[in-house]
Design a protein around this motif. Sequence first.
Motif, mmCIF file in Angstrom:
data_model
loop_
_atom_site.group_PDB
_atom_site.id
_atom_site.type_symbol
_atom_site.label_atom_id
_atom_site.label_comp_id
_atom_site.label_asym_id
_atom_site.label_seq_id
_atom_site.Cartn_x
_atom_site.Cartn_y
_atom_site.Cartn_z
ATOM 1 N N ALA A 296 0.829 -1.209 0.000
ATOM 2 C CA ALA A 296 0.000 0.000 0.000
ATOM 3 C C ALA A 296 0.862 1.257 0.000
ATOM 4 O O ALA A 296 0.590 2.223 -0.738
ATOM 5 C CB ALA A 296 -0.930 -0.008 1.208
ATOM 6 N N GLY A 297 1.920 1.257 0.822
ATOM 7 C CA GLY A 297 2.792 2.425 0.902
ATOM 8 C C GLY A 297 3.479 2.724 -0.414
ATOM 9 O O GLY A 297 3.516 3.878 -0.873
ATOM 10 N N LEU A 298 4.002 1.677 -1.068
ATOM 11 C CA LEU A 298 4.682 1.878 -2.349
ATOM 12 C C LEU A 298 3.697 2.284 -3.430
ATOM 13 O O LEU A 298 4.016 3.105 -4.298
ATOM 14 C CB LEU A 298 5.406 0.585 -2.747
ATOM 15 C CG LEU A 298 6.651 0.255 -1.921
ATOM 16 C CD1 LEU A 298 7.116 -1.172 -2.192
ATOM 17 C CD2 LEU A 298 7.780 1.233 -2.230
ATOM 18 N N ALA A 299 2.499 1.709 -3.388
ATOM 19 C CA ALA A 299 1.489 2.052 -4.391
ATOM 20 C C ALA A 299 1.107 3.516 -4.299
ATOM 21 O O ALA A 299 0.992 4.213 -5.323
ATOM 22 C CB ALA A 299 0.256 1.174 -4.208
ATOM 23 N N MET A 300 0.922 4.002 -3.075
ATOM 24 C CA MET A 300 0.490 5.397 -2.919
ATOM 25 C C MET A 300 1.604 6.395 -3.227
ATOM 26 O O MET A 300 1.346 7.560 -3.491
ATOM 27 C CB MET A 300 -0.077 5.605 -1.514
ATOM 28 C CG MET A 300 -1.489 5.027 -1.389
ATOM 29 S SD MET A 300 -2.342 5.474 0.140
ATOM 30 C CE MET A 300 -1.598 4.347 1.285
ATOM 31 N N HIS A 427 11.279 -4.409 -11.264
ATOM 32 C CA HIS A 427 11.818 -3.521 -10.227
ATOM 33 C C HIS A 427 10.775 -3.224 -9.161
ATOM 34 O O HIS A 427 11.079 -3.150 -7.968
ATOM 35 C CB HIS A 427 12.297 -2.220 -10.866
ATOM 36 C CG HIS A 427 12.735 -1.188 -9.878
ATOM 37 N ND1 HIS A 427 13.847 -1.362 -9.064
ATOM 38 C CD2 HIS A 427 12.208 0.013 -9.530
ATOM 39 C CE1 HIS A 427 13.980 -0.309 -8.284
ATOM 40 N NE2 HIS A 427 13.003 0.537 -8.539
ATOM 41 N N MET A 428 9.536 -3.100 -9.577
ATOM 42 C CA MET A 428 8.458 -2.811 -8.635
ATOM 43 C C MET A 428 8.403 -3.853 -7.522
ATOM 44 O O MET A 428 8.254 -3.543 -6.347
ATOM 45 C CB MET A 428 7.134 -2.787 -9.400
ATOM 46 C CG MET A 428 5.902 -2.674 -8.537
ATOM 47 S SD MET A 428 4.415 -3.000 -9.501
ATOM 48 C CE MET A 428 3.709 -4.326 -8.554
ATOM 49 N N PHE A 429 8.539 -5.126 -7.904
ATOM 50 C CA PHE A 429 8.441 -6.196 -6.917
ATOM 51 C C PHE A 429 9.719 -6.317 -6.102
ATOM 52 O O PHE A 429 9.695 -6.753 -4.952
ATOM 53 C CB PHE A 429 8.102 -7.510 -7.616
ATOM 54 C CG PHE A 429 6.799 -7.457 -8.364
ATOM 55 C CD1 PHE A 429 5.594 -7.431 -7.693
ATOM 56 C CD2 PHE A 429 6.775 -7.394 -9.744
ATOM 57 C CE1 PHE A 429 4.384 -7.366 -8.381
ATOM 58 C CE2 PHE A 429 5.587 -7.318 -10.445
ATOM 59 C CZ PHE A 429 4.385 -7.311 -9.757
ATOM 60 N N GLU A 430 10.842 -5.940 -6.702
ATOM 61 C CA GLU A 430 12.106 -5.967 -5.958
ATOM 62 C C GLU A 430 12.071 -5.008 -4.775
ATOM 63 O O GLU A 430 12.727 -5.237 -3.755
ATOM 64 C CB GLU A 430 13.270 -5.612 -6.885
ATOM 65 C CG GLU A 430 13.568 -6.680 -7.932
ATOM 66 C CD GLU A 430 14.666 -6.261 -8.887
ATOM 67 O OE1 GLU A 430 15.195 -5.141 -8.720
ATOM 68 O OE2 GLU A 430 14.997 -7.043 -9.799
ATOM 69 N N LEU A 431 11.285 -3.953 -4.901
ATOM 70 C CA LEU A 431 11.174 -2.984 -3.816
ATOM 71 C C LEU A 431 10.575 -3.611 -2.560
ATOM 72 O O LEU A 431 10.793 -3.146 -1.447
ATOM 73 C CB LEU A 431 10.295 -1.799 -4.251
ATOM 74 C CG LEU A 431 10.837 -0.919 -5.380
ATOM 75 C CD1 LEU A 431 9.769 0.068 -5.827
ATOM 76 C CD2 LEU A 431 12.084 -0.175 -4.939
ATOM 77 N N LEU A 432 9.820 -4.682 -2.746
ATOM 78 C CA LEU A 432 9.149 -5.318 -1.614
ATOM 79 C C LEU A 432 10.098 -6.199 -0.812
ATOM 80 O O LEU A 432 9.791 -6.577 0.313
ATOM 81 C CB LEU A 432 7.973 -6.166 -2.115
ATOM 82 C CG LEU A 432 6.871 -5.395 -2.845
ATOM 83 C CD1 LEU A 432 5.922 -6.360 -3.540
ATOM 84 C CD2 LEU A 432 6.116 -4.506 -1.878
#
Length: 523
Positions: A296-300, A427-432
Motif C-alpha cells: 500500500a505504501g509503495l502504491a500510494m 523492479h516494482m516487486f524488488e522494492l518489496l
Amino acid sequence: MAAVPPKQSKKRKSYQNPDTNFLISLNSCSKSKNLRAAIALYESQQQQQNLRFNLNLNHFNTLLHLCSNSAADTDPSTQSLAFDYGFRIFRHMLTSNITPNEATVTAVARLAAAKGDGDYSFEVVKNMGQYGITPRLRTYDPALFCFCKNAEVDKAYEVEEHMRANGVGLEEPEIAGLLRVSAETGREERVYGYLHKLLNNVRCVSEETGKIVEDWFRSEKGCGVGGGGEGGVEVIMKAVEMNGGGWHGLGWMGEGQWVVRRGSVEENGRCCSCAEQLGCVDIHEVERGRFVRSVAGLAMEREVKGNFTEFQDWLEAHAHYDAIVDGANVGLYQQNFAEGGFSVLQLDAVVKQLYDKSKNKWPLVILHNKRLRVLLENPSHRALVKDWMDKGVLYTTPHGSNDDWYWLYAAVRLRCLLVTNDEMRDHMFELLGSSFFLKWKERHQARYTFVKGSLKLHMPPAYSLAIQESVKGSWHVPIVGDSNEEAGHIWLCITRPNSGDASEKASMNMENLDNGHFSSGSL
C-alpha cells in the motif's frame, strides 16, 4: 646508396618505485599461496632502508589473508608461522594508525579461531564499532563455529545475540552449528528454537543438517523432551493459523521414544511413512500485515493517492473474494500474432473455471478502465462485460494507474488466490524485498495455460516443500536431493505414538482448516 642503419629500439624502463615492486611481488605470493615468500618480503621491507616505504591497508590485508588461509595448513611449521606473523602484522597495522576494514577483521577473526581462541576472534568483531565498520555474516562465522566446536554453548549464543543486534541473519550452516551444540549439551528449548529458525529460513536442509536433526531425535536427550502444547485444541489451531500453517511453535508434544524414518511424500501431500497430511506453509500473520502495508505504501507513492485509497476502501467493503485475476495478463496471453488482441474468451474461461471450482463464488478481475471502454465498444463483448459488472467480477483501475499494485494488494489483503503468469520479477516487486515474497508466491499464485483454446489452471502445490511441525507434534524435514521435483526429495518423518489428546483433536480439526479464504484443494 649507403645502407640505412636499422632503427634502434627504445629501451624499456625497468625501474619501478619500491612500493609498486613490493605490491607486485606480494600479489604474486598471494596468488601462489606462498606464505614464506610473503613473510620474507615483509621482513625485507622492514629491515632494508632502501626499501622503506609505508605499508598501506591493501598490503596489510593481503598479508593477513595469506596468514589466515595458511592457519589451516597441515604442516605445523606453516601453521606456527601463520599465527606468529599474523597477529604481529595486525599489531603493526594498528600501531601504524591504519584503520582496519571488514576484510581485515575477518582475516584476524579466522586466524584466532584457527588457533582455537574464540574469545579473541569474537573480541575483534565486537571492537569493529570503534572503526566505524559494519560486520557481515562471514565476520562472525569464525568465532561462532569455534565456540560451537569447543561446546562453549553460552558463548555461541552470545555471538548469535550480537549478530541479531547488528542485523546479521543466520543461514543454514550457522543454524546447523548452533543446533548441533545445543543438542549435544541437552539444551532442549534451544534445539526447539533452532528447528524453527531452520523452518523459517531454510526450505530443504542439506544432508549434514538432516543428520544433526536425525541424531537429536534418536538421542536419549531428544526422547526426554515433551509435554508441550498446553491450552487445548483452539490454542493449537490458532497458533498454526497465525504462523501461516505448517507449524505451531507451542513446544514439544507427546512423550516417549521418537520414531525417525526416511521416506517420501505423495503428490497430494500425504507422508508415505506416517500417513499424515502435510500443510501449505504461508507467511506469518505478522509478515502478512507488514506485506500489506508495504504494498500500500509503495502504491500510494507511485499512484494517485486518492485513487488507491478509494480502492482500499472499496476492497474493505467487498472482502468476500477467494481469487483475484490479473485481467490484462490473462487477456493478452499468447496474443502476439497478426490478428491478436485482448482475448475476452480466455478471460471468461478463467472466470468460469474459478467460479465452478470455488462452489459458485465469483473471482475479482482487475482491469484497466481503458481496456474496459474498448470491450464495451465491441458489440460481441458488451453483454458479457456488463454481466461481469453486474455480478461484481470487475474492478477497473483509473487512467494512469499501474494494474499490478491493485491486484497484488487485493491478493495479499484478502489472503486469497492470485491468477497470473507474471513472475513478479520487475523492479516494482524488488522494492518489496524477497524475505517472504517467494514463500507468499508459492502459496498464493496460480498459473494457467491455454492449449488449443482449452484452459488448464496450475494451482499452488497441495503441500509446501518446507520443514513442518504438525499439530500432533510430529516433524517432517525435506532433505536436498538430486531432483528438482518435489516427488524426488527424501523426507525425515519424525513421530511418536503418544502425542496427547488435545493435539489429536486439533489434528482432526486441521484436516478441514482453510488457512485463509481459499485452499488449493478447494479450487
